[in-house]
Scaffold this active site. Sequence first.
Site, PDB file in Angstrom:
ATOM      1  CB  SER A  96      -0.935  -0.186   1.199  1.00  0.00           C
ATOM      2  OG  SER A  96      -1.451  -1.203   1.505  1.00  0.00           O
TER       3      SER A  96
HETATM    4  N1  SAH Z   1      -0.687  -4.917   4.315  1.00  0.00           N
HETATM    5  C1  SAH Z   1      -0.086  -5.213   3.027  1.00  0.00           C
HETATM    6  C2  SAH Z   1      -0.772  -4.740   1.437  1.00  0.00           C
HETATM    7  C3  SAH Z   1      -1.843  -5.712   1.466  1.00  0.00           C
HETATM    8  S1  SAH Z   1      -2.202  -6.268  -0.160  1.00  0.00           S
HETATM    9  C4  SAH Z   1       1.240  -4.648   2.979  1.00  0.00           C
HETATM   10  O1  SAH Z   1       1.627  -3.846   3.856  1.00  0.00           O
HETATM   11  O2  SAH Z   1       1.889  -4.656   1.905  1.00  0.00           O
HETATM   12  C5  SAH Z   1      -3.654  -7.157   0.256  1.00  0.00           C
HETATM   13  C6  SAH Z   1      -2.968  -8.537   0.609  1.00  0.00           C
HETATM   14  O3  SAH Z   1      -4.174  -9.263   1.067  1.00  0.00           O
HETATM   15  C7  SAH Z   1      -2.726  -9.335  -0.555  1.00  0.00           C
HETATM   16  O4  SAH Z   1      -1.282  -9.998  -0.164  1.00  0.00           O
HETATM   17  C8  SAH Z   1      -3.522 -10.599  -0.731  1.00  0.00           C
HETATM   18  O5  SAH Z   1      -3.045 -11.803  -1.332  1.00  0.00           O
HETATM   19  C9  SAH Z   1      -4.135 -10.591   0.868  1.00  0.00           C
HETATM   20  N2  SAH Z   1      -5.608 -11.187   0.995  1.00  0.00           N
HETATM   21  C10 SAH Z   1      -6.711 -11.054  -0.034  1.00  0.00           C
HETATM   22  N3  SAH Z   1      -7.482 -11.920   0.388  1.00  0.00           N
HETATM   23  C11 SAH Z   1      -7.211 -12.506   1.651  1.00  0.00           C
HETATM   24  C12 SAH Z   1      -7.846 -13.246   2.447  1.00  0.00           C
HETATM   25  N4  SAH Z   1      -9.149 -13.789   2.328  1.00  0.00           N
HETATM   26  N5  SAH Z   1      -7.119 -13.817   3.648  1.00  0.00           N
HETATM   27  C13 SAH Z   1      -5.772 -13.310   3.831  1.00  0.00           C
HETATM   28  N6  SAH Z   1      -5.268 -12.612   2.851  1.00  0.00           N
HETATM   29  C14 SAH Z   1      -5.938 -12.298   1.881  1.00  0.00           C
END
Ligand code: SAH
Length: 215
Positions: A62
């Site tokens: 992000s």
């Molecule tokens: N917080 C992260 C950015 C997240 S991007 C950072 O600091 O870099 C969103 C993430 O959520 C992705 O890696 C994606 O694989 C994950 N994601 C999406 N759906 C999910 C779920 N149901 N359970 C766990 N992770 C999930």
Amino acid sequence: MTFSEAETKMRFLFALRSNGVVNQRVLSAMESVDRSEFVQGIFSDRAHEDLPLPIDCGQTISQPSIVGLMTQALQVEARDRVLEIGTGSGYQAAILSKLARRVYSVERHRRLVKVARELYHKLDITNVTVFLGDGSLGLSEQAPFDRIIVTAAAEDPPSPLLSQLKVGGTMVIPVGRSNLYQDLIRVRKTEDGMEYDELRTVRFVPLLEGIGGNG
Ligand code: SAH
């Protein structure tokens, strides 16, 4: 620190402040975690710009100012146990690790789980635990949590997460039906039920069900 490193750091903090990240604890936490550790390959030299960047498995780290605003909205206290859904690069959880007692983070891609665990080991961050799983189910074995932060967009706050939040606790989550834009909301759980407030428009990858197939 060289002059240009100091300047890069100053610009990074300036971008955060001018986008509304004003809480000093949050700014100090963000100053203490080098974002370039969480961005691999050709994009790592842009890690100190206020931009989202691609990471493995088609996901994104992000934008720093959004990380800051979400962290600020969460109002983390030093004794808190925090649950993050969507570890991604591991950056958001690393920031939380500086503010909370313990951080649990759930990610559905095995490869991202592995990379994040290795990074925490390398950076000597010992109060974050990363789990492989479907975060829309929460993490019942460690519940309840003082704070929950979801970094992928859901249509509505998943009910397991609402029930795993302590009374008096706070959750920050992007919600909405659109793939393009969502509303970042804050949910407070009180004795009498949930209180919601809308913070701003954001753009996140979707919260998907199940564990990722491609690692
Ligand atoms: N917080 C992260 C950015 C997240 S991007 C950072 O600091 O870099 C969103 C993430 O959520 C992705 O890696 C994606 O694989 C994950 N994601 C999406 N759906 C999910 C779920 N149901 N359970 C766990 N992770 C999930």
